[in-house]
Design a protein around this motif. Structure first.
Motif, PDB file in Angstrom:
ATOM      1  N   LYS A 106      29.226  54.579  21.725  1.00 14.04           N
ATOM      2  CA  LYS A 106      28.071  53.686  21.660  1.00 14.04           C
ATOM      3  C   LYS A 106      28.541  52.246  21.556  1.00 14.04           C
ATOM      4  N   PRO A 107      27.948  51.271  22.166  1.00 15.57           N
ATOM      5  CA  PRO A 107      26.875  51.451  23.149  1.00 15.57           C
ATOM      6  C   PRO A 107      27.480  51.890  24.476  1.00 15.57           C
ATOM      7  N   PHE A 108      26.853  52.853  25.114  1.00 12.08           N
ATOM      8  CA  PHE A 108      27.422  53.439  26.324  1.00 12.08           C
ATOM      9  C   PHE A 108      26.808  52.782  27.568  1.00 12.08           C
ATOM     10  N   HIS A 109      27.496  52.966  28.678  1.00 14.30           N
ATOM     11  CA  HIS A 109      27.005  52.477  29.963  1.00 14.30           C
ATOM     12  C   HIS A 109      25.894  53.432  30.392  1.00 14.30           C
TER      13      HIS A 109
END
Lengths: 208, 494
Positions: A106-109
């Protein structure tokens, strides 16, 4: 057979993260169901449809990794995509070894998550299809008479009718009749196909 | 001196009497001074101080007596049996070693003090009368039993007061030297009083000339010699002791400085360590809103790329982005406050704000461990202090509570934080429902490097206590039947 709509389950203790993930997944037309804890998920009624689980590692009460193991013990085989704020390598290795589809930090694409979800749903779909096929084959096997069940392993072991007759103490003609029956019941057009089907439901060759 | 009918008339040389009193005072000062050195030393050094000190002190006491005797002039020639005189000197040294030994022990109870003073007093009185017996003169010495008893009683009383004074004065304080001088004067006068009472107890009746084998005549030159040598010995003892004291004070001062420095470093390490423990919790705390922001942002971009027809959904997503952004920045400003380095500040603080800052930071840590937080805060409690340091104390106590409650499964895990006014202090309580503190350990847990945690270094409580004390407050633990209770106070602002 008709396939139900695929569905994505999301477990994260943060309501605002949950809502954001639902919007994102919803935007590609997938159904989403949200849970705040592992317990809520376990107690829910889940539809019989291809599905996958987006799971936060850090959950109240139980860690995502422990939950993964618990699901395996409970025989719930759902593809899991882990999301975590701080994934270290041992954690990742453990998750992937236990069969996770993807491990996202996190934060992920957004595309990474959507791709992982696609892979997971695909995997679940394939698995469900395979399971359904095996279930059908098992049904067919159940429909065989005891004598036919005795003959089948000998047939797929490559024995000639005459040899089978000798083996089970009957006439060659009778073996021929059994053979025809079991080929028809199992839905096999050829000996080669029968061998393949028998293998799928785990009927061993009795003679090498 | 009034003597019996036929007694020889005698008179005192006042100058010599004064000199004997001076020697008594000097010897007393040396005794008080040396007690401190004997107490501070250990092992062989202690033995050296004890024997050296006893010799110097013994010579002093003896010389005072001998001088006092020589100050008394009789109309006949008086000689002294030197073997007996030597014996009296040995008795004086013995008395001194008893005094030094008793007063330099770690503790001195009533029994030790009484036994010590009886032995010491008896030895001094013995020394006095042995000296008297060393006199060789053409007279018979008669003693008045009442005055003899009086002199022995005085010797014992003097010894008792000497032991008590020495015991009391052995610690080094700012007023040590003047106090020692005062006590030495009192002691010196007491010794002299004892001596001259003993002298008054004797009267000399003329008789046939004595046996003069081993007897020596003490000339006034020899008398002066004894006084001078004695003073030199006493001064040497005091000088050695003061040099040794200064050296050891210097060593102590350096050790103190090093300790303070090490503590400051450790405080920093522990803060970093506590930060490490918290880092995971905080990372999570910041990362959650960031994840929501990024995901919502991506959703908006996708929507817009697809024509952006669903305006209501877009509006909702953007509103959440704003909310989560604010949430993340709140966490970050809290961390910044926590990390703020530098000299401790003293500002006016609301203790409840300090508590709320901390509970805000550890909220997710508590939730993760299924601990419910209860607070009971009294409004308007203003203190003067360093907010960051006080937060550190609270975080330390709360993290300890969280660790302690991990094992609790049979009852609710509860953390109670209370603030209240307590006369002119603010009292903060942190109570958990963990296994509690072993009553025998309540004080030990504040010692450096004492830890009950597998990964702990045992500095948290020790540092917390020094922080609270630097604020003029106190930090202590209470062994409660259900769980641990830590309390600390900070003086109120006004």
């Amino acid at each position: 057979m008709a396939e139900a709509e695929p569905i994505v389950f999301v477990i994260d203790d943060d309501p605002s993260v949950r809502r954001a993930i639902r919007r994102l997944i919803g935007s590609v037309g997938l159904q989403v169901e949200l849970f705040g804890s592992a317990k809520e998920f376990l107690h829910s009624r889940r539809p019989d449809a291809p599905s996958c689980l987006v799971l936060d590692i850090r959950l109240p009460g139980i860690s995502g990794l422990d939950f993964q193991r618990e699901l395996a013990v409970a025989n719930v085989h759902i593809p899991i995509i882990f999301i975590t704020a701080h994934g270290d390598i041992p954690m990742t290795v453990r998750a992937m070894k236990a069969g996770a589809v993807e491990f996202l930090t996190k934060p992920f694409h957004d595309q990474d998550l959507l791709d992982a979800i696609n892979v997971a749903l695909e995997r679940d779909h394939a698995k469900r299809k395979q399971e359904a096929e095996i279930a059908i084959l098992r049904q067919r096997w159940e429909s065989l008479t005891p004598r036919e069940r005795e003959v089948l392993p000998l047939v797929v072991s490559g024995l000639l009718n005459k040899q089978i007759a000798g083996e089970i103490g009957t006439s060659e003609t009778t073996v021929k009749v059994h053979r025809g029956q079991l080929m028809r019941k199992m839905g096999a057009d050829s000996l080669a196909e029968l061998v393949r089907l028998a293998e799928r439901i785990g009927i061993p060759n009795t003679k090498p | 001196m009034i003597s019996a009918n036929a007694a020889l008339p005698g008179f005192y040389d006042h100058g010599e009497v004064a000199r004997s009193v001076l020697i008594a005072i000097a010897a007393s000062y040396a005794a008080l001074d040396l007690t401190g050195r004997v107490t501070a030393a250990r092992g062989r050094v202690r033995l050296a101080w004890l024997s050296g000190g006893a010799i110097a002190m013994g010579i002093g006491i003896w010389a005072m007596h001998f001088n006092g005797m020589l100050a008394f002039h009789l109309p006949v020639s008086v000689e002294y049996d030197w073997l007996t005189v030597l014996a009296s000197l040995l008795v004086a040294i013995f008395a001194s070693s008893v005094a030094l030994y008793v007063s330099s022990r770690r503790e001195m109870g009533l029994v030790e003090a009484l036994a010590g003073s009886v032995i010491m007093g008896a030895a001094i009185a013995g020394m006095h009368y042995i000296d008297m017996a060393a006199m060789r003169l053409p007279a018979v010495t008669r003693y008045s039993p009442l005055l003899v008893a009086c002199s022995i009683l005085l010797a014992i009383l003097f010894s008792l007061s000497a032991l008590l004074m020495a015991f009391d004065l052995r610690e080094e304080t700012r007023w040590s030297v003047p106090r020692r001088l005062g006590s030495a004067t009192v002691m010196g006068v007491a010794v002299s009083a004892m001596h001259y009472t003993g002298m008054a107890a004797a009267s000399f009746i003329p008789a046939s000339p004595p046996d003069l084998s081993y007897a020596v005549n003490i000339s006034s030159l020899a008398n002066n010699g004894i006084s001078i040598v004695t003073l030199i010995v006493i001064v040497a003892a005091i000088t050695t002791s003061s040099v040794d004291r200064r050296a050891s004070t210097e060593v102590e001062r350096r050790a103190d400085e090093a300790l303070r420095e090490a503590q400051a470093k450790l405080a920093r390490v522990t803060r970093v360590h506590a930060m490490g423990e918290l880092a995971a919790a905080i990372a999570h705390e910041v990362n959650q809103p960031l994840t929501a922001i990024v995901t919502n942002g991506n959703f908006c971009l996708r929507e817009l790329a697809g024509g952006g027809r669903n305006l209501e959904e877009l509006r909702e997503a953007i509103a959440e982005i704003v909310n989560d952004g604010t949430r993340a920045s709140t966490v970050i400003s809290r961390i910044r406050t926590l990390l703020a380095k530098g000299a401790p500040e003293r500002a006016e603080l609301d203790i409840n704000e300090v508590i709320q800052e901390v509970t805000g930071l550890i909220r997710s840590e508590l939730a993760r461990n299924r601990i419910s937080l209860l607070t009971d805060l009294t409004a308007g409690l203003r203190v003067r202090g360093d907010g960051v340091q006080l937060q550190q104390v609270l975080i330390n106590l709360i993290m300890n509570s969280i660790d302690a409650m991990r094992t609790v499964t049979d009852r609710p895990r509860e953390l109670l934080i209370k603030s209240a006014k307590h006369s002119d202090e603010v009292l903060v309580q942190v109570q958990d429902s963990g296994p509690g503190i072993d009553p025998g350990q309540v004080d030990r847990i504040f010692e450096p490097f004492s830890t009950t945690k597998a990964g702990g270094i045992g500095m948290g409580l020790s540092i917390s206590r020094s922080i609270v004390e630097s604020h003029g407050g106190r930090l202590w633990a209470v062994a409660e039947p259900n769980g641990a209770l830590f309390e600390f106070t900070v003086p109120t602002q006004d």
